[in-house]
Scaffold this active site. Structure first.
Site, PDB file in Angstrom:
ATOM      1  N   ILE A   1       0.822  -1.212   0.000  1.00  0.00           N
ATOM      2  CA  ILE A   1       0.000   0.000   0.000  1.00  0.00           C
ATOM      3  C   ILE A   1       0.854   1.259   0.000  1.00  0.00           C
ATOM      4  O   ILE A   1       0.338   2.363  -0.053  1.00  0.00           O
ATOM      5  CB  ILE A   1      -0.973   0.034   1.197  1.00  0.00           C
ATOM      6  CG1 ILE A   1      -0.211  -0.226   2.509  1.00  0.00           C
ATOM      7  CG2 ILE A   1      -2.089  -0.986   1.012  1.00  0.00           C
ATOM      8  CD1 ILE A   1      -1.074  -0.074   3.748  1.00  0.00           C
ATOM      9  N   GLY A   2       2.155   1.087   0.029  1.00  0.00           N
ATOM     10  CA  GLY A   2       2.999   2.281  -0.012  1.00  0.00           C
ATOM     11  C   GLY A   2       4.447   1.888  -0.229  1.00  0.00           C
ATOM     12  O   GLY A   2       4.875   0.805   0.189  1.00  0.00           O
TER      13      GLY A   2
ATOM     14  N   PHE B   1      12.482   4.176   2.391  1.00  0.00           N
ATOM     15  CA  PHE B   1      12.783   3.226   3.457  1.00  0.00           C
ATOM     16  C   PHE B   1      12.500   1.787   3.040  1.00  0.00           C
ATOM     17  O   PHE B   1      13.071   0.858   3.558  1.00  0.00           O
ATOM     18  CB  PHE B   1      11.913   3.560   4.663  1.00  0.00           C
ATOM     19  CG  PHE B   1      10.463   3.626   4.297  1.00  0.00           C
ATOM     20  CD1 PHE B   1       9.686   2.474   4.268  1.00  0.00           C
ATOM     21  CD2 PHE B   1       9.881   4.837   3.924  1.00  0.00           C
ATOM     22  CE1 PHE B   1       8.367   2.534   3.874  1.00  0.00           C
ATOM     23  CE2 PHE B   1       8.554   4.883   3.530  1.00  0.00           C
ATOM     24  CZ  PHE B   1       7.799   3.733   3.504  1.00  0.00           C
TER      25      PHE B   1
ATOM     26  N   ASP C   1       9.479  16.036   9.170  1.00  0.00           N
ATOM     27  CA  ASP C   1       9.138  15.587   7.820  1.00  0.00           C
ATOM     28  C   ASP C   1       7.627  15.674   7.616  1.00  0.00           C
ATOM     29  O   ASP C   1       6.987  14.728   7.174  1.00  0.00           O
ATOM     30  CB  ASP C   1       9.660  14.166   7.584  1.00  0.00           C
ATOM     31  CG  ASP C   1       9.821  13.845   6.101  1.00  0.00           C
ATOM     32  OD1 ASP C   1       9.751  14.790   5.280  1.00  0.00           O
ATOM     33  OD2 ASP C   1       9.992  12.667   5.762  1.00  0.00           O
TER      34      ASP C   1
END
Ligand SMILES: *[C@@H]1O[C@H](CO)[C@@H](O)[C@H](O)[C@H]1NC(C)=O
Ligand SMILES: *[C@@H]1O[C@H](CO)[C@@H](O)[C@H](O)[C@H]1NC(C)=O
Ligand SMILES: *[C@@H]1O[C@H](CO)[C@@H](O)[C@H](O)[C@H]1NC(C)=O
Ligand SMILES: *[C@@H]1O[C@H](CO)[C@@H](O)[C@H](O)[C@H]1NC(C)=O
Ligand SMILES: *[C@@H]1O[C@H](CO)[C@@H](O)[C@H](O)[C@H]1NC(C)=O
Ligand SMILES: *[C@@H]1O[C@H](CO)[C@@H](O)[C@H](O)[C@H]1NC(C)=O
Ligand SMILES: *[C@@H]1O[C@H](CO)[C@@H](O)[C@H](O)[C@H]1NC(C)=O
Ligand SMILES: *[C@@H]1O[C@H](CO)[C@@H](O)[C@H](O)[C@H]1NC(C)=O
Ligand SMILES: *[C@@H]1O[C@H](CO)[C@@H](O)[C@H](O)[C@H]1NC(C)=O
Ligand SMILES: *[C@@H]1O[C@H](CO)[C@@H](O)[C@H](O)[C@H]1NC(C)=O
Length: 828
Positions: free
Chosen positions: A527-528, A532, A644
């Site tokens: 989903i993403g 990282f 961030d």
């Protein structure tokens, strides 16, 4: 000659009606300074200013108009005495000067608005032409003055405009043409025949083409003494130029320092002496040693200019420090394009303390209203610094026109939407045509309201710097801070030494469990994806979770992984994504979070086919995220800076509750006795606080900056950096801020919001975002203040909706059928 003088009762107003015109004289070769409306010549600024009320004069005035005068000096340090009178024209009038063939003239027009019984200072609206060249159009002096004052708390109450033109075979005539119901006026006029050649013809455009200056008029836009004091016209006996300081135009003062040498400067060649007085070269701005990311920062200046014109940028140089060449080799960028590389001032001047100038011409497209000048080190020649002593920017006429076609505020809106009517013509329409009055009233009210607010606002802004303005109250009640559920953990949180200890809070999952939950990291569950690694949707114990699996390679990744566990384990808040557990078996770095069904905020704004978010929902999401950040900043025992903040780190659950995610870069905030944390610059491009970038000093205000960018992203629904757009639009923060500062944010808001959000909400929302993006972090609000304002905005939006009976914006709302094709304000 018969003249009638009517003295007004208070002695301020004198009306003079002439019955004869002045006599004219022979060709003007010497400078002529005219004090308009005065009846005796005066010495001001060491010059003799001829009164235009008393013949014989060396010029004619076709129609005398009227005179307004005041006994008070307006406070201008130089021209105060000159501005006590002005000539006012309610019909076209013309000053004529007899000129020798081919005279190149400098013309200065001084305008100081004076009020009188017959003329409201705010009512001037006129054109000025010099021969065929249009100098200004629909000129509103008061408006122009407030525009010029907008960045500066000092209030100038007058303005001077300077032009150049070649009169060719003609005499010079300066014509004042009132528009509509406005009037024209002028306080003083300077006509200075320029003897030397001030502009080399043709000029070189950036990119190499030649540009013929023949027949082109010019307007001086800026004239700055870099790194030095303001220079009054008295310092320049040739052309009486005055030079402003450059600080207000610098992008960051911290990228530069100043040098000067007042004793030994001379011109590099004799013909250089006509361009600028030596004092300009006695000081300079040089780049300071402010390295960021191993590179020297550019010295950057930005200037508001009018779109669709050529500009001649004149740089004045003089090496003040070094006795040999190759010490300062730099690049010159104009509008982010390279104008010169390997530039060595010493080399050009052939010595130290030798003054000269360099010209560049560049065109600003219809999209551009900012001219950038940047000097930076040349990568091909090491890391040396740059120098600049003086700067002039001249606008070149286009088709005999120097006036920007529309008044500033309207320019962009017409470009962007083609719809917004001119405020002034509205007033005229209202006063002259009663039939359509009612129709227009409704739709124009909002504009007029905006217009008035804009003027008021300018004043307000001018007065407030660094201190919290009234209305920006700190917040205490709305934080909705929940208690930290695991205080022991936060106390116990140890230093991580590469491998994770077992005293970590949250559930520790086995790698096997994780593999099971994600169907062995099945790609279909991704989903993403980020720098990282990947985020998978998984199921543990029947509950949906998000599983973030980091690339195991980098130390950096490990550090951020640990930071995030440490941070999240200490924090529990409705508006922070909560961590369920983690897995560090087999060198894996896996975090398990609550599942956020609606994904990132960004995915709902643009770049996907999800239905657009309603205005109310956007506000609620911003409020949620602001709460989360406010809690981070103030709720925990030691303040935490997220570092961030961006729309991909604001996640939405199935009820669109916003939660702040990704604490990998978070840092504990400054201890009480410190004001900032020094740290290497990290974060995401487009959201990065420029001050943090410059100083590498982290405060909560850096998050506030990023949050301001998020606010603009929410309202404009576009990427924060979009390199595909014209250059001035690439960076959302700059672009939106520019529109916001003109009080025209509506021109760039998400089309999907049209008609959904009142002009007032939009204005307030824009103001909040603007505050967050303040250059100086001290003038930014705290997250708590931002939150307070967003909440009050939501509240007034709700009240407004109830009052005017707007359809409530529901969950399923789509409204696509109701979208108006143009910016249509709500009735208000
Ligand atoms: C013009 O001159 C008269 C004296 O002749 C003086 O009283 C008046 O104030 C002057 N007007 C202005 C505008 O200076
Ligand atoms: C006006 O013209 C006369 C000659 O007619 C000349 O002597 C005088 O200097 C001129 N004045 C100015 C200010 O140029
Ligand atoms: C201009 O002003 C004069 C004197 O006040 C007046 O007589 C005339 O009617 C005015 N003209 C216009 C067009 O308003
Ligand atoms: C310029 O003005 C002078 C004096 O008024 C006049 O003699 C001459 O004809 C004018 N020249 C032109 C080109 O209008
Ligand atoms: C001119 O406009 C400003 C602001 O719009 C206002 O404060 C001022 O009172 C006006 N002046 C006059 C004489 O109407
Ligand atoms: C405003 O401009 C003046 C003159 O240019 C300058 O001295 C002053 O510092 C400026 N003020 C601000 C707040 O920028
Ligand atoms: C420049 O940097 C110094 C020291 O880092 C700081 O005190 C000052 O406020 C900075 N000024 C600006 C305008 O950022
Ligand atoms: C100014 O320049 C001269 C000549 O190069 C030099 O001798 C002198 O020391 C300089 N003065 C300063 C203050 O730098
Ligand atoms: C100025 O003088 C230099 C040499 O002294 C010459 O090369 C240059 O063309 C001159 N510039 C102008 C504009 O006359
Ligand atoms: C300096 O400005 C130029 C032009 O905008 C840009 O390309 C360059 O990356 C900048 N250099 C630095 C160090 O920021």
């Amino acid at each position: 000659m018969a003249s009638v003088r009517i003295m007004a009762s208070n002695g301020i107003l004198v009306v003079v009606i002439f019955s004869v015109l002045f006599t004219s004289a022979e060709a003007q070769a010497r400078p002529l300074f005219i004090n308009c409306g005065a009846n005796a010549s005066t010495i001001v600024d060491g010059r003799k200013w001829t009164a235009d009320s008393v013949p014989p004069n060396n010029f004619t005035l076709s129609y005398p108009g009227q005179i307004i005068s005041t006994s008070a000096n307006n406070g201008d340090p130089v021209y105060g005495d000159l501005y006590k009178t002005a000539r006012v024209f309610n019909t076209t009038s013309m000053y004529s000067f007899s000129m020798a063939r081919g005279t190149f003239c400098m013309i200065r027009l001084h305008f100081c608005p004076l009020s009188s019984e017959n003329f409201n200072v705010n009512g001037s609206l006129f054109d000025v032409k010099a021969n065929n060249l249009k100098l200004v159009s629909k000129f509103d002096v008061v408006e122009e003055i407030s525009w010029r004052n907008r960045k500066n708390s000092s209030k100038f109450s007058s303005l001077m405009k300077e032009f150049f033109l070649d009169t060719g075979l003609n005499n010079l005539s300066i014509q004042f043409i009132p528009n509509h119901e406005g009037f024209a006026f002028v306080s003083a006029i300077e006509v200075i025949p320029v003897l030397g050649k001030l502009f080399a013809d043709p000029a070189n455009r950036l990119g190499g083409n030649e540009l013929s200056l023949t027949g082109r008029g010019m307007e001086t836009m800026y004239r700055l003494n870099m790194g030095g004091p303001k220079l009054d016209s008295g310092k320049d006996p040739n052309l009486w130029t005055s030079w402003d300081t450059d600080e207000n135009y610098m992008f960051s003062l911290n990228t530069s320092s100043t040098v000067s040498n007042t004793s030994a400067i001379s011109y590099a060649s004799s013909n250089e002496s006509s361009f600028a007085p030596l004092m300009v070269y006695e000081s300079a701005r040089v780049s300071s040693d402010s390295r960021v990311l191993e590179r020297r920062f550019n010295m950057s200046w930005s200037f508001d200019v009018d779109p669709s014109f050529d500009y001649l940028i004149r740089l004045h140089f003089c090496e003040l420090t070094y006795d040999i060449a190759n010490q300062r080799i730099f690049r010159i960028f104009i509008n982010k394009k390279t104008a010169a590389a390997n530039y060595d001032v010493f080399e050009h001047a052939k010595g130290r303390n030798l003054a000269y100038h360099e010209d560049y011409v560049d065109y600003l497209s219809s999209q551009g209203d900012t001219l950038w000048l940047q000097l930076g080190s040349d990568p091909s020649s090491g890391d040396s610094d740059a120098i600049l002593n003086g700067l002039e920017i001249f606008k070149l006429s286009q088709n005999d026109n120097l006036a920007h076609a529309l008044s500033r505020i309207d320019t962009g809106i017409q470009e962007e939407s083609g719809k917004k009517p001119k405020i002034k013509s509205f007033w005229i329409a209202i006063s002259s045509s009663v039939g359509i009055l009612m129709l227009f009233m409704l739709s124009s009210t909002a504009f007029i309201f905006l217009h008035i607010r804009r003027r008021k606002k300018k004043k307000k802004i001018n007065g407030q710097h660094n201190s919290n303005p009234p209305g920006w109250r700190p917040l205490f009640l709305h934080g909705a801070v929940e208690s930290i559920t695991n205080p022991q953990a936060s106390k116990a949180a140890p230093k991580f030494n590469g491998s994770l200890g077992s005293n970590r809070p949250g559930k520790m999952f086995t790698f096997h469990e994780i593999k099971l939950a994600t169907n062995n990291f099945n790609e279909s569950l991704v989903i993403g994806v980020g720098g990282f690694g990947k985020v998978f949707k998984g199921i543990v114990g029947g509950m949906a979770v998000a599983i973030k699996r980091a690339h195991p390679q980098s130390q950096q990744g490990l550090k951020e992984f640990e930071t995030e566990i440490e941070m999240l384990s200490k924090l529990r808040h409705r508006h922070l994504v909560s961590m369920i557990g983690y897995c560090d078996e087999q060198n894996e770095m896996i975090l398990v979070y609550e599942y956020m069904a609606e994904g990132t905020l960004r995915s709902h704004l643009f770049g996907s086919d999800k239905p657009p978010l309603a205005w109310r929902r956007r506000l609620e999401i911003c409020i949620g995220a602001a709460r989360g950040l406010h809690y981070l900043h103030t709720g925990a025992d030691r303040s935490i800076i997220h570092r961030d903040v961006k729309t991909t780190n604001i996640l939405l659950d199935q009820n669109f509750v916003a939660k702040v995610a990704d604490f990998g870069l978070s840092k504990a905030g400054p201890a009480l006795d410190q004001t900032h944390v020094s740290t290497a610059v990290k974060g995401s491009f487009g959201y990065l606080d420029p001050e943090y970038f410059r100083r590498e000093q982290l405060t909560q205000k850096s998050d506030v900056y990023s949050f301001g960018v998020v606010l603009f992203e929410v309202i404009c629904a576009r990427a924060v950096i979009n390199p595909a757009l014209p250059k001035e639009q690439v960076n959302l923060a700059e672009w939106a801020l520019r529109w916001q500062r003109r009080k025209s944010l509506e021109a760039v808001v998400d089309r999907q919001l049209e008609g959904k959000c009142s002009a007032d909400s939009l204005r307030k929302f824009g103001e909040i975002a603007e505050k967050c993006l303040a250059d100086d972090c001290r003038s930014r609000p705290t997250m708590g203040e931002v939150l307070w304002h967003l909440e009050s905005l939501l509240q007034s939006h709700e009240e407004h909706g109830v009052r005017v009976g707007l359809r409530p914006e529901g969950e399923e709302e789509d409204d696509s059928g109701l979208l108006s094709s143009h910016h249509k304000p709500e009735e208000s």
